[in-house]
Design a protein around this motif. Structure first.
Motif, PDB file in Angstrom:
ATOM      1  N   GLN A   3     -38.696  46.747 113.170  1.00 54.01           N
ATOM      2  CA  GLN A   3     -39.242  45.882 112.121  1.00 54.01           C
ATOM      3  C   GLN A   3     -38.322  45.900 110.910  1.00 54.01           C
ATOM      4  N   LEU A   4     -38.140  44.737 110.321  1.00 51.90           N
ATOM      5  CA  LEU A   4     -37.345  44.592 109.113  1.00 51.90           C
ATOM      6  C   LEU A   4     -38.216  43.896 108.073  1.00 51.90           C
ATOM      7  N   VAL A   5     -38.286  44.469 106.897  1.00 52.68           N
ATOM      8  CA  VAL A   5     -39.115  43.905 105.831  1.00 52.68           C
ATOM      9  C   VAL A   5     -38.275  43.742 104.575  1.00 52.68           C
ATOM     10  N   GLU A   6     -38.096  42.484 104.162  1.00 52.99           N
ATOM     11  CA  GLU A   6     -37.316  42.187 102.966  1.00 52.99           C
ATOM     12  C   GLU A   6     -38.203  42.146 101.727  1.00 52.99           C
ATOM     13  N   SER A   7     -37.578  42.395 100.600  1.00 48.15           N
ATOM     14  CA  SER A   7     -38.251  42.245  99.310  1.00 48.15           C
ATOM     15  C   SER A   7     -37.195  42.008  98.244  1.00 48.15           C
ATOM     16  N   GLY A   8     -37.657  41.612  97.066  1.00 48.39           N
ATOM     17  CA  GLY A   8     -36.751  41.453  95.932  1.00 48.39           C
ATOM     18  C   GLY A   8     -36.457  40.027  95.544  1.00 48.39           C
ATOM     19  N   GLY A   9     -36.871  39.068  96.351  1.00 49.80           N
ATOM     20  CA  GLY A   9     -36.641  37.680  95.996  1.00 49.80           C
ATOM     21  C   GLY A   9     -37.446  37.289  94.761  1.00 49.80           C
ATOM     22  N   ASP A  10     -36.911  36.335  94.006  1.00 51.03           N
ATOM     23  CA  ASP A  10     -37.576  35.932  92.766  1.00 51.03           C
ATOM     24  C   ASP A  10     -36.955  34.628  92.282  1.00 51.03           C
ATOM     25  N   SER A  11     -37.492  34.115  91.184  1.00 42.02           N
ATOM     26  CA  SER A  11     -36.917  32.948  90.522  1.00 42.02           C
ATOM     27  C   SER A  11     -36.179  33.422  89.284  1.00 42.02           C
ATOM     28  N   VAL A  12     -34.904  33.046  89.171  1.00 45.09           N
ATOM     29  CA  VAL A  12     -34.084  33.472  88.046  1.00 45.09           C
ATOM     30  C   VAL A  12     -33.278  32.288  87.543  1.00 45.09           C
ATOM     31  N   GLN A  13     -32.733  32.445  86.359  1.00 42.56           N
ATOM     32  CA  GLN A  13     -31.852  31.418  85.823  1.00 42.56           C
ATOM     33  C   GLN A  13     -30.416  31.681  86.271  1.00 42.56           C
ATOM     34  N   LEU A  18     -30.134  39.630  90.987  1.00 38.13           N
ATOM     35  CA  LEU A  18     -31.250  40.117  91.792  1.00 38.13           C
ATOM     36  C   LEU A  18     -30.709  41.120  92.789  1.00 38.13           C
ATOM     37  N   ARG A  19     -31.580  42.045  93.204  1.00 37.93           N
ATOM     38  CA  ARG A  19     -31.235  42.935  94.294  1.00 37.93           C
ATOM     39  C   ARG A  19     -32.290  42.802  95.386  1.00 37.93           C
ATOM     40  N   LEU A  20     -31.838  42.407  96.550  1.00 42.97           N
ATOM     41  CA  LEU A  20     -32.714  42.311  97.710  1.00 42.97           C
ATOM     42  C   LEU A  20     -32.677  43.625  98.480  1.00 42.97           C
ATOM     43  N   THR A  84     -24.298  37.006  88.982  1.00 37.05           N
ATOM     44  CA  THR A  84     -23.797  35.678  88.602  1.00 37.05           C
ATOM     45  C   THR A  84     -24.361  34.607  89.537  1.00 37.05           C
ATOM     46  N   LEU A  85     -25.642  34.614  89.681  1.00 40.46           N
ATOM     47  CA  LEU A  85     -26.296  33.690  90.612  1.00 40.46           C
ATOM     48  C   LEU A  85     -26.122  32.246  90.170  1.00 40.46           C
ATOM     49  N   LYS A  86     -26.028  31.386  91.167  1.00 46.89           N
ATOM     50  CA  LYS A  86     -25.847  29.943  90.950  1.00 46.89           C
ATOM     51  C   LYS A  86     -26.990  29.182  91.615  1.00 46.89           C
ATOM     52  N   PRO A  87     -27.282  27.968  91.156  1.00 52.29           N
ATOM     53  CA  PRO A  87     -28.315  27.174  91.842  1.00 52.29           C
ATOM     54  C   PRO A  87     -28.027  27.009  93.335  1.00 52.29           C
ATOM     55  N   ALA A  88     -26.759  26.974  93.715  1.00 50.77           N
ATOM     56  CA  ALA A  88     -26.401  26.831  95.136  1.00 50.77           C
ATOM     57  C   ALA A  88     -26.801  28.048  95.959  1.00 50.77           C
ATOM     58  N   ASP A  89     -27.148  29.158  95.302  1.00 50.54           N
ATOM     59  CA  ASP A  89     -27.600  30.352  96.023  1.00 50.54           C
ATOM     60  C   ASP A  89     -29.086  30.283  96.382  1.00 50.54           C
ATOM     61  N   THR A  90     -29.765  29.269  95.913  1.00 49.44           N
ATOM     62  CA  THR A  90     -31.182  29.113  96.213  1.00 49.44           C
ATOM     63  C   THR A  90     -31.401  28.956  97.705  1.00 49.44           C
ATOM     64  N   ALA A  91     -32.236  29.807  98.274  1.00 51.28           N
ATOM     65  CA  ALA A  91     -32.514  29.774  99.716  1.00 51.28           C
ATOM     66  C   ALA A  91     -33.524  30.862 100.054  1.00 51.28           C
ATOM     67  N   THR A 119     -37.199  36.509 102.227  1.00 50.66           N
ATOM     68  CA  THR A 119     -37.642  36.586 100.841  1.00 50.66           C
ATOM     69  C   THR A 119     -36.953  35.452 100.074  1.00 50.66           C
ATOM     70  N   GLN A 120     -37.717  34.743  99.260  1.00 48.28           N
ATOM     71  CA  GLN A 120     -37.221  33.532  98.616  1.00 48.28           C
ATOM     72  C   GLN A 120     -36.468  33.854  97.337  1.00 48.28           C
ATOM     73  N   VAL A 121     -35.283  33.264  97.216  1.00 49.06           N
ATOM     74  CA  VAL A 121     -34.498  33.343  95.982  1.00 49.06           C
ATOM     75  C   VAL A 121     -34.345  31.932  95.437  1.00 49.06           C
ATOM     76  N   THR A 122     -34.747  31.742  94.193  1.00 51.94           N
ATOM     77  CA  THR A 122     -34.621  30.433  93.544  1.00 51.94           C
ATOM     78  C   THR A 122     -33.853  30.609  92.248  1.00 51.94           C
ATOM     79  N   VAL A 123     -32.770  29.853  92.101  1.00 49.92           N
ATOM     80  CA  VAL A 123     -31.931  29.941  90.910  1.00 49.92           C
ATOM     81  C   VAL A 123     -31.959  28.595  90.208  1.00 49.92           C
ATOM     82  N   SER A 124     -32.400  28.590  88.981  1.00 50.91           N
ATOM     83  CA  SER A 124     -32.492  27.344  88.213  1.00 50.91           C
ATOM     84  C   SER A 124     -31.332  27.250  87.222  1.00 50.91           C
ATOM     85  N   SER A 125     -30.950  26.001  86.957  1.00 46.51           N
ATOM     86  CA  SER A 125     -29.808  25.780  86.045  1.00 46.51           C
ATOM     87  C   SER A 125     -30.258  25.707  84.603  1.00 46.51           C
TER      88      SER A 125
END
Length: 125
Positions: A3-13, A18-20, A84-91, A119-125
């Motif tokens: 079993q693999l369980v991810e965590s750490g996803g979030d919405s950031v600017q 973030l650390r997953l 240095t997250l970018k909107p293109a990293d959203t996934a 785990t969802q990562v959302t990066v807003s511009s």
């Protein structure tokens, strides 16, 4: 049962960090490949970063210098530090594991047998 369980996803600017984390249980093989993948709806799953039990580490070009993959074997945990997250990293980000020591296919999703739920990562511009 692995079993693999991810965590750490979030919405950031954009520019943020973030650390997953991915906690692995039930894995008893002596060799391994472990990797982070990401996927946007309607797109193919993309390999982001991977490592294997021989010490090979690999990143896709778009994250080199910004993301770092690491592991804590005592905690059975795989990490992905994303700076240095970018909107293109959203996934949706997935961790995966396989008993083979991939090198050429370290970032090839079709080679991995075990997957987390993501785990969802959302990066807003």
């Amino acid at each position: 049962q692995v079993q693999l369980v991810e965590s750490g996803g979030d919405s950031v600017q954009a520019g943020g960090s973030l650390r997953l984390s991915c906690v692995v249980s039930g894995y008893s093989y002596g060799t391994y490949s472990m990797a982070w993948f990401r996927q946007d709806p309607g797109k193919e799953r993309e390999g982001v970063a991977g490592l294997n039990s021989d010490g090979t580490v690999m990143y896709t070009d778009s994250v080199k210098g910004r993301f770092t993959i690491s592991q804590d074997t005592a905690k059975n945990t795989l990490y992905l530090q994303m700076n240095t997250l970018k909107p293109a990293d959203t996934a949706m980000y997935y961790c995966a594991a396989d008993q083979a020591r991939w090198v050429k296919f370290l970032l090839s999703p079709q080679k991995y047998h075990y997957w987390g739920q993501g785990t969802q990562v959302t990066v807003s511009s």
